[in-house]
Design a protein around this motif. Sequence first.
Motif, PDB file in Angstrom:
ATOM      1  N   ALA A 479       0.820  -1.216   0.000  1.00  0.00           N
ATOM      2  CA  ALA A 479       0.000   0.000   0.000  1.00  0.00           C
ATOM      3  C   ALA A 479       0.853   1.266   0.000  1.00  0.00           C
ATOM      4  O   ALA A 479       0.532   2.239  -0.700  1.00  0.00           O
ATOM      5  CB  ALA A 479      -0.937  -0.017   1.206  1.00  0.00           C
ATOM      6  N   ALA A 480       1.932   1.267   0.758  1.00  0.00           N
ATOM      7  CA  ALA A 480       2.768   2.462   0.838  1.00  0.00           C
ATOM      8  C   ALA A 480       3.433   2.754  -0.505  1.00  0.00           C
ATOM      9  O   ALA A 480       3.544   3.919  -0.925  1.00  0.00           O
ATOM     10  CB  ALA A 480       3.819   2.295   1.925  1.00  0.00           C
ATOM     11  N   GLU A 481       3.885   1.704  -1.188  1.00  0.00           N
ATOM     12  CA  GLU A 481       4.517   1.893  -2.488  1.00  0.00           C
ATOM     13  C   GLU A 481       3.501   2.340  -3.530  1.00  0.00           C
ATOM     14  O   GLU A 481       3.783   3.218  -4.353  1.00  0.00           O
ATOM     15  CB  GLU A 481       5.194   0.598  -2.931  1.00  0.00           C
ATOM     16  CG  GLU A 481       5.785   0.616  -4.332  1.00  0.00           C
ATOM     17  CD  GLU A 481       6.906   1.623  -4.528  1.00  0.00           C
ATOM     18  OE1 GLU A 481       7.289   1.859  -5.687  1.00  0.00           O
ATOM     19  OE2 GLU A 481       7.407   2.184  -3.522  1.00  0.00           O
ATOM     20  N   THR A 482       2.312   1.758  -3.486  1.00  0.00           N
ATOM     21  CA  THR A 482       1.256   2.177  -4.410  1.00  0.00           C
ATOM     22  C   THR A 482       0.905   3.641  -4.188  1.00  0.00           C
ATOM     23  O   THR A 482       0.762   4.422  -5.140  1.00  0.00           O
ATOM     24  CB  THR A 482       0.009   1.300  -4.234  1.00  0.00           C
ATOM     25  OG1 THR A 482       0.325  -0.045  -4.591  1.00  0.00           O
ATOM     26  CG2 THR A 482      -1.135   1.790  -5.107  1.00  0.00           C
ATOM     27  N   ALA A 483       0.784   4.046  -2.928  1.00  0.00           N
ATOM     28  CA  ALA A 483       0.462   5.442  -2.611  1.00  0.00           C
ATOM     29  C   ALA A 483       1.566   6.376  -3.096  1.00  0.00           C
ATOM     30  O   ALA A 483       1.298   7.466  -3.624  1.00  0.00           O
ATOM     31  CB  ALA A 483       0.240   5.602  -1.117  1.00  0.00           C
ATOM     32  N   ARG A 484       2.817   5.953  -2.918  1.00  0.00           N
ATOM     33  CA  ARG A 484       3.945   6.782  -3.356  1.00  0.00           C
ATOM     34  C   ARG A 484       3.908   6.971  -4.875  1.00  0.00           C
ATOM     35  O   ARG A 484       4.072   8.091  -5.383  1.00  0.00           O
ATOM     36  CB  ARG A 484       5.264   6.131  -2.949  1.00  0.00           C
ATOM     37  CG  ARG A 484       6.509   6.961  -3.288  1.00  0.00           C
ATOM     38  CD  ARG A 484       7.780   6.162  -3.089  1.00  0.00           C
ATOM     39  NE  ARG A 484       7.929   5.137  -4.112  1.00  0.00           N
ATOM     40  CZ  ARG A 484       8.433   5.368  -5.336  1.00  0.00           C
ATOM     41  NH1 ARG A 484       8.786   6.600  -5.692  1.00  0.00           N
ATOM     42  NH2 ARG A 484       8.566   4.389  -6.199  1.00  0.00           N
ATOM     43  N   ARG A 485       3.678   5.879  -5.592  1.00  0.00           N
ATOM     44  CA  ARG A 485       3.645   5.952  -7.046  1.00  0.00           C
ATOM     45  C   ARG A 485       2.443   6.774  -7.523  1.00  0.00           C
ATOM     46  O   ARG A 485       2.546   7.529  -8.500  1.00  0.00           O
ATOM     47  CB  ARG A 485       3.610   4.532  -7.632  1.00  0.00           C
ATOM     48  CG  ARG A 485       4.904   3.759  -7.400  1.00  0.00           C
ATOM     49  CD  ARG A 485       4.745   2.268  -7.689  1.00  0.00           C
ATOM     50  NE  ARG A 485       4.545   2.004  -9.101  1.00  0.00           N
ATOM     51  CZ  ARG A 485       5.517   1.807  -9.995  1.00  0.00           C
ATOM     52  NH1 ARG A 485       6.792   1.858  -9.606  1.00  0.00           N
ATOM     53  NH2 ARG A 485       5.257   1.560 -11.252  1.00  0.00           N
ATOM     54  N   TRP A 486       1.319   6.635  -6.845  1.00  0.00           N
ATOM     55  CA  TRP A 486       0.126   7.402  -7.210  1.00  0.00           C
ATOM     56  C   TRP A 486       0.398   8.901  -7.102  1.00  0.00           C
ATOM     57  O   TRP A 486      -0.035   9.687  -7.948  1.00  0.00           O
ATOM     58  CB  TRP A 486      -1.032   7.015  -6.284  1.00  0.00           C
ATOM     59  CG  TRP A 486      -2.321   6.779  -7.006  1.00  0.00           C
ATOM     60  CD1 TRP A 486      -2.747   7.352  -8.164  1.00  0.00           C
ATOM     61  CD2 TRP A 486      -3.367   5.887  -6.597  1.00  0.00           C
ATOM     62  NE1 TRP A 486      -3.995   6.866  -8.510  1.00  0.00           N
ATOM     63  CE2 TRP A 486      -4.395   5.977  -7.572  1.00  0.00           C
ATOM     64  CE3 TRP A 486      -3.543   5.030  -5.514  1.00  0.00           C
ATOM     65  CZ2 TRP A 486      -5.584   5.238  -7.477  1.00  0.00           C
ATOM     66  CZ3 TRP A 486      -4.710   4.299  -5.430  1.00  0.00           C
ATOM     67  CH2 TRP A 486      -5.716   4.394  -6.399  1.00  0.00           C
ATOM     68  N   LYS A 487       1.113   9.294  -6.050  1.00  0.00           N
ATOM     69  CA  LYS A 487       1.414  10.715  -5.853  1.00  0.00           C
ATOM     70  C   LYS A 487       2.340  11.251  -6.944  1.00  0.00           C
ATOM     71  O   LYS A 487       2.402  12.462  -7.173  1.00  0.00           O
ATOM     72  CB  LYS A 487       2.041  10.940  -4.479  1.00  0.00           C
ATOM     73  CG  LYS A 487       1.040  10.783  -3.332  1.00  0.00           C
ATOM     74  CD  LYS A 487       1.708  10.988  -1.984  1.00  0.00           C
ATOM     75  CE  LYS A 487       0.716  10.798  -0.846  1.00  0.00           C
ATOM     76  NZ  LYS A 487       1.354  10.948   0.490  1.00  0.00           N
ATOM     77  N   GLU A 488       3.068  10.350  -7.608  1.00  0.00           N
ATOM     78  CA  GLU A 488       3.939  10.768  -8.698  1.00  0.00           C
ATOM     79  C   GLU A 488       3.174  10.983 -10.001  1.00  0.00           C
ATOM     80  O   GLU A 488       3.739  11.460 -10.986  1.00  0.00           O
ATOM     81  CB  GLU A 488       5.034   9.706  -8.924  1.00  0.00           C
ATOM     82  CG  GLU A 488       6.043   9.578  -7.803  1.00  0.00           C
ATOM     83  CD  GLU A 488       6.928  10.805  -7.697  1.00  0.00           C
ATOM     84  OE1 GLU A 488       7.274  11.396  -8.743  1.00  0.00           O
ATOM     85  OE2 GLU A 488       7.265  11.190  -6.565  1.00  0.00           O
ATOM     86  N   ALA A 489       1.891  10.584 -10.016  1.00  0.00           N
ATOM     87  CA  ALA A 489       1.087  10.698 -11.232  1.00  0.00           C
ATOM     88  C   ALA A 489      -0.138  11.564 -10.931  1.00  0.00           C
ATOM     89  O   ALA A 489      -0.019  12.627 -10.332  1.00  0.00           O
ATOM     90  CB  ALA A 489       0.708   9.301 -11.723  1.00  0.00           C
ATOM     91  N   THR A 490      -1.330  11.107 -11.322  1.00  0.00           N
ATOM     92  CA  THR A 490      -2.566  11.846 -11.057  1.00  0.00           C
ATOM     93  C   THR A 490      -3.393  11.050 -10.071  1.00  0.00           C
ATOM     94  O   THR A 490      -3.877   9.957 -10.401  1.00  0.00           O
ATOM     95  CB  THR A 490      -3.359  12.082 -12.358  1.00  0.00           C
ATOM     96  OG1 THR A 490      -2.531  12.786 -13.293  1.00  0.00           O
ATOM     97  CG2 THR A 490      -4.613  12.900 -12.088  1.00  0.00           C
ATOM     98  N   THR A 491      -3.576  11.574  -8.872  1.00  0.00           N
ATOM     99  CA  THR A 491      -4.180  10.793  -7.793  1.00  0.00           C
ATOM    100  C   THR A 491      -5.663  10.517  -8.007  1.00  0.00           C
ATOM    101  O   THR A 491      -6.214   9.613  -7.387  1.00  0.00           O
ATOM    102  CB  THR A 491      -3.990  11.514  -6.440  1.00  0.00           C
ATOM    103  OG1 THR A 491      -4.590  12.819  -6.503  1.00  0.00           O
ATOM    104  CG2 THR A 491      -2.517  11.653  -6.109  1.00  0.00           C
TER     105      THR A 491
END
Length: 551
Positions: A479-491
């Motif tokens: 979950a933490a990695e997914t959240a980090r990657r999401w913040k790098e794109a369009t949430t």
Amino acid sequence: MSSYAIPVLEIPASLPADEVYLVASGDLRQSANKVCWQAQSEVERKVTEAFAAEGIRIHRAHPFDPELGHGFIYNQRMGMDVFMNVDPNAPIIVAEAVWQYSHNVFSGLQNHRGPILTLANWSGQWPGLVGMLNLNGCLHKAGIEFSTIWSKDFDDDYFRNGIREWLAEHRITHDQSHVHPFDLSAIAAPERELGEALARDLKKRKAILGVFDEGCMGMYNAIVEDHLLNHAGMYKERLSQSALAAAMKEIPASEAQKVRDWLDQRGVTFVTGPNQESDLTDGQILEQCKMYIAAVRIAKDFGCDAIGIQYQQGLKDVAPASDLVEALLNNVERPPVFDANGQELYAGAPLPHFNEVDECAGVDAVVTNRVWTAMHLDPATTLHDVRWGEHYQGPTNGGEPIDEFVWLFQISGAVPASHLQGGYAKSISERQPAMYFRLGGGTLKGVSKAGEIVWSRVFVEGGHLHCDIGRATALDLPAAETARRWKEATTQWPIMNAILHGINRDQFMARHRANHVNVAYAPTPELADKALAAKAAMLAELGIEVHRCGD
């Protein structure tokens, strides 16, 4: 002597040998250009430094506009005017840190005789690589010679060596050893026979792509010429988005509310608020529900097998976003829509939607739908933007260790619920970003489930239809990695984290002919391989040249 007003053409001055032009194609929406300018200017600063280190000065072909607050070419006319003053024999760079409208620079590049380099940043937040891939696809389709390169910080060896090669030889050679002609003789008899039979059936019965205004966002590469489409058994029904907007007005609020109730009952979380400018409102959602009903009815009226809504031009000024609508259309389980006689339309099946009227994705969706349906697999399919990616080393939620490059694919809400973890019950609908979607509207947001997928891209090149096809695995990252990657794109948008089999980052970037990639799931690796084989056989029988990419 003639008194005719004969035009006198000015000849642009030649550039010195140690200079190259730079142009930047932007968005037609000035709100997006203004927001994105800081990222673009930073990329241009780094590119200028990189070329200066090679003894080359960057000559920007168009200035920053203080009134607009940016320095992008923002429409086709401006691009034509800029290129009138560019030496057609000089080297030119198209540098991108943002999504861009390719037709802004397309005419100028078509007539440019000097070496062309398309160049992008490597960022999820600022999608230059998405814009560059779209432009690359347009140039490939038009047969325009060019080179391409990408970088995160513009100081790595891959980038430095690439621009040195371009400056010295006017080309950059990338590794494309992952691309192979598809060996149809290697396909097992059941899958080959299925694909060929489906192709013959399609050519006899024919299919209709309902096109709600084509040419979205200058995507020349997303238009399939009629004679190519017709040869494959598919035909366009040219529909108008104004007709869709008019049909929405005829849908009573009570009928739209039933669609909203259906979604509420299945657990979709709508993140709403009172402010039209910044929040997703209940009124916006009801308008999207009306669009969904209207789109299905129009599709049925014209006998469409798939439809594409442009939205980004035209509808963006009169209606909330179409993306929630597109997500519903692409799913087998969706709110029922009835005709005047009470007959449910497209019952128990998706009505495939090709986002942004990408007709190449529409061809792919029709083929996928028929193959997956015949194999008793979930036929839900969608396209994604090739948004970004990064190397990941660590476990998945299933405990499997990963030490590979993981792509982040993302599209603005058009992903069907069956592709998402938890389906509708775990899906969230948030307001679309205001700089792109002035009138709001919700998405269908979620994380794509882990599983085996077939990816593909239909494209036009050399006057023929082609298809790149391969296998991939979607991952369930922590979950933490997914959240980090999401913040790098369009949430606000759904995402897919995926590994492409047998293809590294730079190979994919060098080969891919679009900013979009189509995906469909299969329950096991074996079934995914069989579905890929049957799809390849069908495409080939339709006259589309198939290329196997990766393992």
